[in-house]
Write a protein that holds these residues in place. Structure first.
Motif, PDB file in Angstrom:
ATOM      1  N   VAL A  14     -13.911  29.524  55.463  1.00 46.63           N
ATOM      2  CA  VAL A  14     -13.602  30.808  54.834  1.00 46.63           C
ATOM      3  C   VAL A  14     -14.456  31.027  53.591  1.00 46.63           C
ATOM      4  CG1 VAL A  14     -11.769  32.245  53.878  1.00 46.63           C
ATOM      5  CG2 VAL A  14     -11.279  30.687  55.766  1.00 46.63           C
ATOM      6  N   GLN A  15     -14.687  29.971  52.814  1.00 44.69           N
ATOM      7  CA  GLN A  15     -15.500  30.111  51.617  1.00 44.69           C
ATOM      8  C   GLN A  15     -16.914  30.587  51.979  1.00 44.69           C
ATOM      9  OE1 GLN A  15     -15.864  26.503  49.348  1.00 44.69           O
ATOM     10  NE2 GLN A  15     -16.910  27.501  47.623  1.00 44.69           N
ATOM     11  N   ALA A  16     -17.475  30.034  53.039  1.00 45.89           N
ATOM     12  CA  ALA A  16     -18.810  30.449  53.469  1.00 45.89           C
ATOM     13  C   ALA A  16     -18.808  31.912  53.897  1.00 45.89           C
ATOM     14  CB  ALA A  16     -19.291  29.558  54.616  1.00 45.89           C
ATOM     15  N   LEU A  17     -17.736  32.327  54.575  1.00 43.44           N
ATOM     16  CA  LEU A  17     -17.595  33.740  54.946  1.00 43.44           C
ATOM     17  C   LEU A  17     -17.576  34.619  53.709  1.00 43.44           C
ATOM     18  CD1 LEU A  17     -14.807  34.293  57.657  1.00 43.44           C
ATOM     19  CD2 LEU A  17     -17.224  34.941  57.793  1.00 43.44           C
ATOM     20  N   ALA A  18     -16.734  34.237  52.746  1.00 40.69           N
ATOM     21  CA  ALA A  18     -16.561  35.038  51.538  1.00 40.69           C
ATOM     22  C   ALA A  18     -17.862  35.155  50.756  1.00 40.69           C
ATOM     23  CB  ALA A  18     -15.467  34.436  50.660  1.00 40.69           C
ATOM     24  N   GLU A  19     -18.648  34.072  50.745  1.00 39.64           N
ATOM     25  CA  GLU A  19     -19.883  34.051  49.960  1.00 39.64           C
ATOM     26  C   GLU A  19     -21.059  34.700  50.694  1.00 39.64           C
ATOM     27  OE1 GLU A  19     -20.289  29.946  48.923  1.00 39.64           O
ATOM     28  OE2 GLU A  19     -18.734  30.042  47.352  1.00 39.64           O
ATOM     29  N   GLN A 125     -17.397  23.819  45.125  1.00 41.52           N
ATOM     30  CA  GLN A 125     -18.670  24.477  44.822  1.00 41.52           C
ATOM     31  C   GLN A 125     -19.871  23.665  45.320  1.00 41.52           C
ATOM     32  OE1 GLN A 125     -18.612  27.554  43.965  1.00 41.52           O
ATOM     33  NE2 GLN A 125     -16.380  27.438  43.713  1.00 41.52           N
ATOM     34  N   GLN A 126     -19.623  22.493  45.927  1.00 46.72           N
ATOM     35  CA  GLN A 126     -20.709  21.697  46.500  1.00 46.72           C
ATOM     36  C   GLN A 126     -21.293  22.428  47.716  1.00 46.72           C
ATOM     37  OE1 GLN A 126     -21.789  18.700  45.202  1.00 46.72           O
ATOM     38  NE2 GLN A 126     -20.294  19.010  43.563  1.00 46.72           N
ATOM     39  N   PRO A 127     -22.552  22.129  48.072  1.00 43.96           N
ATOM     40  CA  PRO A 127     -23.133  22.725  49.290  1.00 43.96           C
ATOM     41  C   PRO A 127     -22.272  22.414  50.517  1.00 43.96           C
ATOM     42  CG  PRO A 127     -24.820  21.594  48.003  1.00 43.96           C
ATOM     43  CD  PRO A 127     -23.497  21.237  47.376  1.00 43.96           C
ATOM     44  N   LEU A 128     -22.305  23.303  51.485  1.00 42.53           N
ATOM     45  CA  LEU A 128     -21.466  23.163  52.671  1.00 42.53           C
ATOM     46  C   LEU A 128     -21.722  21.842  53.393  1.00 42.53           C
ATOM     47  CD1 LEU A 128     -19.347  24.457  54.508  1.00 42.53           C
ATOM     48  CD2 LEU A 128     -21.216  25.582  55.750  1.00 42.53           C
ATOM     49  N   GLU A 129     -22.981  21.403  53.442  1.00 41.64           N
ATOM     50  CA  GLU A 129     -23.269  20.160  54.171  1.00 41.64           C
ATOM     51  C   GLU A 129     -22.625  18.946  53.504  1.00 41.64           C
ATOM     52  OE1 GLU A 129     -27.087  21.236  51.781  1.00 41.64           O
ATOM     53  OE2 GLU A 129     -25.554  22.269  52.989  1.00 41.64           O
ATOM     54  N   VAL A 130     -22.426  19.003  52.189  1.00 43.31           N
ATOM     55  CA  VAL A 130     -21.734  17.916  51.477  1.00 43.31           C
ATOM     56  C   VAL A 130     -20.264  17.884  51.886  1.00 43.31           C
ATOM     57  CG1 VAL A 130     -20.995  17.068  49.209  1.00 43.31           C
ATOM     58  CG2 VAL A 130     -23.334  17.939  49.527  1.00 43.31           C
ATOM     59  N   LYS A 131     -19.656  19.058  51.978  1.00 43.47           N
ATOM     60  CA  LYS A 131     -18.233  19.134  52.341  1.00 43.47           C
ATOM     61  C   LYS A 131     -18.005  18.794  53.813  1.00 43.47           C
ATOM     62  CE  LYS A 131     -18.218  23.261  50.504  1.00 43.47           C
ATOM     63  NZ  LYS A 131     -17.913  24.574  49.879  1.00 43.47           N
ATOM     64  N   GLU A 142      -6.491  14.664  57.581  1.00 52.40           N
ATOM     65  CA  GLU A 142      -7.134  14.162  56.371  1.00 52.40           C
ATOM     66  C   GLU A 142      -8.590  14.616  56.325  1.00 52.40           C
ATOM     67  OE1 GLU A 142      -6.931  10.334  53.503  1.00 52.40           O
ATOM     68  OE2 GLU A 142      -6.902   9.909  55.643  1.00 52.40           O
ATOM     69  N   GLY A 143      -8.961  15.181  55.178  1.00 54.23           N
ATOM     70  CA  GLY A 143     -10.319  15.644  54.998  1.00 54.23           C
ATOM     71  C   GLY A 143     -10.393  17.135  54.733  1.00 54.23           C
ATOM     72  N   TYR A 144     -11.581  17.681  54.973  1.00 54.10           N
ATOM     73  CA  TYR A 144     -11.919  19.076  54.660  1.00 54.10           C
ATOM     74  C   TYR A 144     -11.549  19.946  55.850  1.00 54.10           C
ATOM     75  CZ  TYR A 144     -15.247  22.970  53.710  1.00 54.10           C
ATOM     76  OH  TYR A 144     -15.841  24.185  53.487  1.00 54.10           O
ATOM     77  N   GLY A 145     -10.698  20.945  55.620  1.00 51.27           N
ATOM     78  CA  GLY A 145     -10.203  21.753  56.730  1.00 51.27           C
ATOM     79  C   GLY A 145     -10.144  23.233  56.401  1.00 51.27           C
ATOM     80  N   SER A 146      -9.903  24.019  57.454  1.00 52.18           N
ATOM     81  CA  SER A 146      -9.836  25.474  57.280  1.00 52.18           C
ATOM     82  C   SER A 146      -8.779  26.122  58.167  1.00 52.18           C
ATOM     83  CB  SER A 146     -11.198  26.113  57.584  1.00 52.18           C
ATOM     84  OG  SER A 146     -12.179  25.635  56.700  1.00 52.18           O
ATOM     85  N   ARG A 147      -8.000  25.319  58.889  1.00 49.48           N
ATOM     86  CA  ARG A 147      -6.935  25.924  59.685  1.00 49.48           C
ATOM     87  C   ARG A 147      -5.800  24.931  59.848  1.00 49.48           C
ATOM     88  NH1 ARG A 147      -8.430  27.766  65.478  1.00 49.48           N
ATOM     89  NH2 ARG A 147      -6.181  27.705  65.748  1.00 49.48           N
ATOM     90  N   LEU A 148      -4.613  25.472  60.078  1.00 49.83           N
ATOM     91  CA  LEU A 148      -3.422  24.677  60.346  1.00 49.83           C
ATOM     92  C   LEU A 148      -2.912  25.084  61.721  1.00 49.83           C
ATOM     93  CD1 LEU A 148      -1.702  25.225  56.884  1.00 49.83           C
ATOM     94  CD2 LEU A 148      -2.887  23.152  57.620  1.00 49.83           C
TER      95      LEU A 148
END
Length: 377
Positions: A14-19, A125-131, A142-148
């Motif tokens: 979502v952050q990438a979409l927003a940006e 705020q880190q680059p997407l590839e880092v996340k 566990e980890g970086y997510g965008s949906r439940l």
């Protein structure tokens, strides 16, 4: 019931979409009209902070706007029995009437609270590839997510998150915690230790108010070394059409109790109060506490988990840290025998938190439907 190994469709960050500069949100994020935020929502006014300490319960009513109770914890351990009893009463009232309250003078370092928010802002705020190195799956979340939830074609929420385990220690794997910013792992480890201690103090208060031994709920959760604790850091990007979507759909928390560190600049949490949605106005240096489904079960619904949701903002991103203080995953949770009577029989059958969590994960946020479906016939 098996947990899904992966998401049913490609994950949208979502952050990438927003940006990306979009001016309208994709259809996948548009909620049905009945679920959208409306202008009829109540917006909580600013709390008169000068009253805190004089009136521990600063529930504020102004032009029919209401804020959740604010409880000053300094008298719980201060030695003044009258003030202690009054504070216990205020907590009991907040649990029974709201299921939500804020706490100040709670014992957690204000600097640590500020630092925890800051390092997670830096992470997002880190680059997407880092996340993406930490991308999660439905198996543990566990980890970086965008949906439940894993329902294919589900309407999505306008948020990203990072989920990590803190307790039991056997599940704590700092290699799965972000390496950047470099201070994050140490800050979050210390933050988790202090918040777990706060959770223990609140469980003790809830036990006393329910007429149980003061260590009852902690023992029901598995004891201080075996309870479950995890952190979900929520990132709500600014949204060009905040009236069409939600940062987090209506739900009650499946675990024991949630200790939320809200964004200090942007409100977003809304609590259901009858037919209204109350926008919570956070007090500086306070945590927001709410009852989860497991407390509802253990208390035989004397205390209830409350439906809540998150709205988003067109101008500002928002960060919050939800610390889930849960029972050990393999202990059957059922109503305390002391709270079961002929007039109030046990409302729920025994179920482990693992079984319940798996049930939740297949469906995603569903209001109060999940815990209500457990009620014994």
């Amino acid at each position: 019931m098996m947990a899904c190994q992966d998401w049913p469709e490609p994950v949208i960050r979502v952050q990438a979409l927003a940006e990306s500069g979009l001016t309208t949100i994709p259809e996948r994020f548009i909620k049905p009209k009945s679920q959208r935020p409306t202008n009829n929502n109540n917006y909580a006014p600013k709390v008169n902070f000068s009253q805190i300490g004089h009136h521990e319960n600063t529930t504020t009513t102004n032009n029919n706007n209401t804020n959740i109770p604010v409880i000053d914890m300094k008298h719980i351990y201060g030695g003044d029995e009258r003030r202690r009893a009054e504070t216990l009463r205020l907590v009991s009232e907040a649990c029974r009437e709201w299921g939500f309250f804020q706490v100040v003078n709670h014992g957690v370092s204000h600097e640590l609270m500020k630092g925890a928010r800051e390092v997670w802002r830096e992470f997002f705020q880190q680059p997407l590839e880092v996340k993406e190195v930490y991308a999660n799956t439905p198996l543990t979340y566990e980890g970086y997510g965008s949906r439940l939830g894993v329902n294919k074609g589900a309407i999505l929420d306008w948020s990203d998150y990072f989920f990590l385990h803190h307790m039991p220690c056997s599940l704590r794997d700092q290699a799965k915690w972000p390496a950047l910013p470099t201070s994050l792992r140490n800050i979050i480890s210390e933050y988790g230790e202090q918040v777990v201690m706060l959770g223990g103090r609140i469980l003790e208060i809830l036990s006393i108010n329910l007429g149980l031994r003061e260590d009852f709920l902690l023992n029901a959760f598995g004891g201080e070394n075996d309870l479950g604790a995890c952190l979900r850091v929520n990132f709500y990007p600014k949204c060009p059409q905040p009236d069409l979507t939600l940062g987090l759909s209506p739900h009650s928390d499946p675990g024991g109790m949630t200790i939320l560190l809200p964004d200090e600049n942007v409100s977003g949490l809304q609590v259901r109060r009858g037919e209204d949605w109350i926008t919570v106005k956070p007090v500086p240096n306070a945590f927001i506490i709410n009852m989860g489904d497991q407390i509802q079960v253990l208390s035989n619904a004397i205390y209830k988990s409350i439906e809540h949701r998150v709205i988003v903002n067109s101008n500002k991103d928002r960060v919050s840290l939800a610390f889930f203080y849960n029972p050990r995953s393999d202990i059957p949770i059922q109503p305390a025998k002391e709270l079961v009577t002929k007039d109030r029989p046990a409302l729920y059958p025994p179920m482990t938190f693992d079984e319940y969590r798996l049930y939740i994960r297949t469906r995603g946020p569903s209001g109060k439907a999940q815990v209500e479906s457990l009620t014994s016939e």
